[in-house]
Design a protein around this motif. Structure first.
Motif, PDB file in Angstrom:
ATOM      1  N   PHE A 172       0.819  -1.219   0.000  1.00 54.93           N
ATOM      2  CA  PHE A 172       0.000   0.000   0.000  1.00 54.93           C
ATOM      3  C   PHE A 172       0.850   1.266   0.000  1.00 54.93           C
ATOM      4  CE2 PHE A 172      -3.548  -2.664   1.936  1.00 54.93           C
ATOM      5  CZ  PHE A 172      -4.175  -2.831   0.709  1.00 54.93           C
ATOM      6  N   VAL A 173       1.983   1.232   0.683  1.00 58.20           N
ATOM      7  CA  VAL A 173       2.880   2.396   0.649  1.00 58.20           C
ATOM      8  C   VAL A 173       3.419   2.583  -0.768  1.00 58.20           C
ATOM      9  CG1 VAL A 173       5.115   3.254   1.450  1.00 58.20           C
ATOM     10  CG2 VAL A 173       3.470   2.365   3.086  1.00 58.20           C
ATOM     11  N   GLY A 174       3.761   1.486  -1.451  1.00 61.02           N
ATOM     12  CA  GLY A 174       4.212   1.581  -2.838  1.00 61.02           C
ATOM     13  C   GLY A 174       3.130   2.138  -3.746  1.00 61.02           C
ATOM     14  N   ILE A 175       1.891   1.701  -3.548  1.00 56.87           N
ATOM     15  CA  ILE A 175       0.779   2.234  -4.340  1.00 56.87           C
ATOM     16  C   ILE A 175       0.609   3.723  -4.085  1.00 56.87           C
ATOM     17  CG2 ILE A 175      -1.738   2.192  -4.580  1.00 56.87           C
ATOM     18  CD1 ILE A 175      -1.605  -0.830  -4.154  1.00 56.87           C
ATOM     19  N   ALA A 176       0.690   4.126  -2.824  1.00 60.69           N
ATOM     20  CA  ALA A 176       0.516   5.543  -2.488  1.00 60.69           C
ATOM     21  C   ALA A 176       1.633   6.395  -3.087  1.00 60.69           C
ATOM     22  CB  ALA A 176       0.475   5.712  -0.972  1.00 60.69           C
ATOM     23  N   ILE A 177       2.855   5.925  -3.012  1.00 64.54           N
ATOM     24  CA  ILE A 177       3.969   6.687  -3.589  1.00 64.54           C
ATOM     25  C   ILE A 177       3.815   6.763  -5.109  1.00 64.54           C
ATOM     26  CG2 ILE A 177       6.465   6.635  -3.997  1.00 64.54           C
ATOM     27  CD1 ILE A 177       6.763   5.605  -1.110  1.00 64.54           C
ATOM     28  N   GLY A 178       3.431   5.660  -5.737  1.00 63.62           N
ATOM     29  CA  GLY A 178       3.216   5.665  -7.181  1.00 63.62           C
ATOM     30  C   GLY A 178       2.091   6.601  -7.594  1.00 63.62           C
ATOM     31  N   ALA A 179       0.998   6.583  -6.832  1.00 69.19           N
ATOM     32  CA  ALA A 179      -0.115   7.481  -7.148  1.00 69.19           C
ATOM     33  C   ALA A 179       0.297   8.936  -6.949  1.00 69.19           C
ATOM     34  CB  ALA A 179      -1.319   7.147  -6.276  1.00 69.19           C
ATOM     35  N   GLY A 180       1.085   9.200  -5.914  1.00 73.67           N
ATOM     36  CA  GLY A 180       1.576  10.566  -5.696  1.00 73.67           C
ATOM     37  C   GLY A 180       2.497  11.014  -6.815  1.00 73.67           C
ATOM     38  N   ALA A 181       3.354  10.113  -7.275  1.00 76.44           N
ATOM     39  CA  ALA A 181       4.245  10.448  -8.385  1.00 76.44           C
ATOM     40  C   ALA A 181       3.444  10.702  -9.659  1.00 76.44           C
ATOM     41  CB  ALA A 181       5.255   9.327  -8.597  1.00 76.44           C
ATOM     42  N   ASP A 182       2.398   9.901  -9.889  1.00 81.34           N
ATOM     43  CA  ASP A 182       1.541  10.120 -11.058  1.00 81.34           C
ATOM     44  C   ASP A 182       0.849  11.472 -10.988  1.00 81.34           C
ATOM     45  OD1 ASP A 182       2.078   7.846 -12.476  1.00 81.34           O
ATOM     46  OD2 ASP A 182       0.394   6.703 -11.662  1.00 81.34           O
ATOM     47  N   ALA A 183       0.375  11.852  -9.806  1.00 77.03           N
ATOM     48  CA  ALA A 183      -0.331  13.127  -9.671  1.00 77.03           C
ATOM     49  C   ALA A 183       0.611  14.312  -9.859  1.00 77.03           C
ATOM     50  CB  ALA A 183      -1.003  13.196  -8.302  1.00 77.03           C
ATOM     51  N   LEU A 184       1.819  14.220  -9.327  1.00 79.61           N
ATOM     52  CA  LEU A 184       2.763  15.334  -9.427  1.00 79.61           C
ATOM     53  C   LEU A 184       3.418  15.428 -10.803  1.00 79.61           C
ATOM     54  CD1 LEU A 184       4.575  15.147  -5.984  1.00 79.61           C
ATOM     55  CD2 LEU A 184       2.913  16.853  -6.730  1.00 79.61           C
ATOM     56  N   LEU A 185       3.799  14.287 -11.351  1.00 77.29           N
ATOM     57  CA  LEU A 185       4.567  14.283 -12.590  1.00 77.29           C
ATOM     58  C   LEU A 185       3.712  14.037 -13.834  1.00 77.29           C
ATOM     59  CD1 LEU A 185       7.602  12.200 -11.297  1.00 77.29           C
ATOM     60  CD2 LEU A 185       7.412  14.682 -11.444  1.00 77.29           C
ATOM     61  N   ARG A 186       2.441  13.718 -13.645  1.00 77.65           N
ATOM     62  CA  ARG A 186       1.504  13.424 -14.731  1.00 77.65           C
ATOM     63  C   ARG A 186       2.053  12.317 -15.650  1.00 77.65           C
ATOM     64  NH1 ARG A 186      -1.915  16.756 -12.882  1.00 77.65           N
ATOM     65  NH2 ARG A 186      -1.684  19.003 -12.870  1.00 77.65           N
ATOM     66  N   THR A 187       2.455  11.223 -15.025  1.00 75.78           N
ATOM     67  CA  THR A 187       3.023  10.092 -15.770  1.00 75.78           C
ATOM     68  C   THR A 187       2.134   8.860 -15.672  1.00 75.78           C
ATOM     69  OG1 THR A 187       4.284   9.424 -13.842  1.00 75.78           O
ATOM     70  CG2 THR A 187       5.398  10.851 -15.445  1.00 75.78           C
ATOM     71  N   ALA A 188       0.825   9.054 -15.462  1.00 74.37           N
ATOM     72  CA  ALA A 188      -0.088   7.925 -15.279  1.00 74.37           C
ATOM     73  C   ALA A 188       0.023   6.967 -16.445  1.00 74.37           C
ATOM     74  CB  ALA A 188      -1.509   8.425 -15.124  1.00 74.37           C
ATOM     75  N   PRO A 189       0.004   5.734 -16.262  1.00 78.59           N
ATOM     76  CA  PRO A 189      -0.053   4.840 -15.116  1.00 78.59           C
ATOM     77  C   PRO A 189       1.310   4.346 -14.669  1.00 78.59           C
ATOM     78  CG  PRO A 189      -0.421   3.538 -17.056  1.00 78.59           C
ATOM     79  CD  PRO A 189      -0.207   4.973 -17.504  1.00 78.59           C
ATOM     80  N   TRP A 190       2.405   4.922 -15.214  1.00 78.10           N
ATOM     81  CA  TRP A 190       3.727   4.385 -14.948  1.00 78.10           C
ATOM     82  C   TRP A 190       4.167   4.562 -13.493  1.00 78.10           C
ATOM     83  CZ3 TRP A 190       5.078   0.955 -18.115  1.00 78.10           C
ATOM     84  CH2 TRP A 190       4.641   1.006 -19.432  1.00 78.10           C
ATOM     85  N   GLY A 191       3.820   5.627 -12.868  1.00 82.04           N
ATOM     86  CA  GLY A 191       4.176   5.819 -11.463  1.00 82.04           C
ATOM     87  C   GLY A 191       3.517   4.780 -10.576  1.00 82.04           C
ATOM     88  N   MET A 192       2.226   4.503 -10.879  1.00 88.17           N
ATOM     89  CA  MET A 192       1.497   3.506 -10.097  1.00 88.17           C
ATOM     90  C   MET A 192       2.090   2.110 -10.319  1.00 88.17           C
ATOM     91  SD  MET A 192      -1.113   3.146  -8.027  1.00 88.17           S
ATOM     92  CE  MET A 192      -2.375   4.344  -8.322  1.00 88.17           C
ATOM     93  N   ILE A 193       2.418   1.785 -11.549  1.00 83.81           N
ATOM     94  CA  ILE A 193       2.987   0.463 -11.849  1.00 83.81           C
ATOM     95  C   ILE A 193       4.331   0.295 -11.142  1.00 83.81           C
ATOM     96  CG2 ILE A 193       3.967  -0.962 -13.685  1.00 83.81           C
ATOM     97  CD1 ILE A 193       1.781   0.234 -15.536  1.00 83.81           C
ATOM     98  N   CYS A 194       5.187   1.299 -11.259  1.00 77.10           N
ATOM     99  CA  CYS A 194       6.501   1.216 -10.590  1.00 77.10           C
ATOM    100  C   CYS A 194       6.339   1.189  -9.075  1.00 77.10           C
ATOM    101  CB  CYS A 194       7.372   2.400 -11.010  1.00 77.10           C
ATOM    102  SG  CYS A 194       7.878   2.318 -12.734  1.00 77.10           S
ATOM    103  N   GLY A 195       5.400   1.975  -8.559  1.00 76.20           N
ATOM    104  CA  GLY A 195       5.167   1.989  -7.114  1.00 76.20           C
ATOM    105  C   GLY A 195       4.716   0.641  -6.593  1.00 76.20           C
ATOM    106  N   VAL A 196       3.809  -0.027  -7.334  1.00 75.03           N
ATOM    107  CA  VAL A 196       3.335  -1.353  -6.918  1.00 75.03           C
ATOM    108  C   VAL A 196       4.485  -2.358  -6.946  1.00 75.03           C
ATOM    109  CG1 VAL A 196       1.885  -3.297  -7.621  1.00 75.03           C
ATOM    110  CG2 VAL A 196       0.931  -1.009  -7.544  1.00 75.03           C
TER     111      VAL A 196
END
Length: 116
Positions: A53-77
């Protein structure tokens, strides 16, 4: 020759009663290892899910800040999964050492007399 105050049977009964009282006083009650083992299991489950869940949260935060959806979430997971497995293995090793110190070395189960 003076007569003893108590007969032989009375002496044996008295000694048996004293021995039984001593056994009752010194008998150790078996510990309930199941509760502690379940606690270890829940702790490992918490480590695994927490890391994910921490990885998902960090990935979602990176996606929101950097607008790199869905790659931040995938890397975070993926990173969260790897870190949580690594932490779970380390926790399991520490729990195993703690259980060995507290409960002693593992004992073999008695042989099963039933044939399947």
């Amino acid at each position: 020759m003076p007569e003893p105050d108590e007969t032989r049977d009375e002496t044996i009964k008295r000694l048996e009663a004293q021995a039984e009282a001593l056994r009752a006083r010194t008998a150790t009650t078996p510990q309930d290892y199941g509760v502690k083992a379940a606690g270890y299991g829940y702790r490992l489950l918490g480590v695994l899910l927490g890391g994910l869940f921490v990885g998902i949260a960090i990935g979602a935060g990176a996606d929101a800040l950097l607008r790199t959806a869905p790659w931040g979430m995938i890397c975070g997971v993926l990173v969260g999964f790897v870190v949580s497995v690594w932490m779970a293995v380390r926790s399991a090793q520490r729990m195993s050492e703690e259980a060995t110190r507290e409960w002693g070395p593992p004992k073999d189960l008695p042989p099963d007399d039933e044939e399947d």
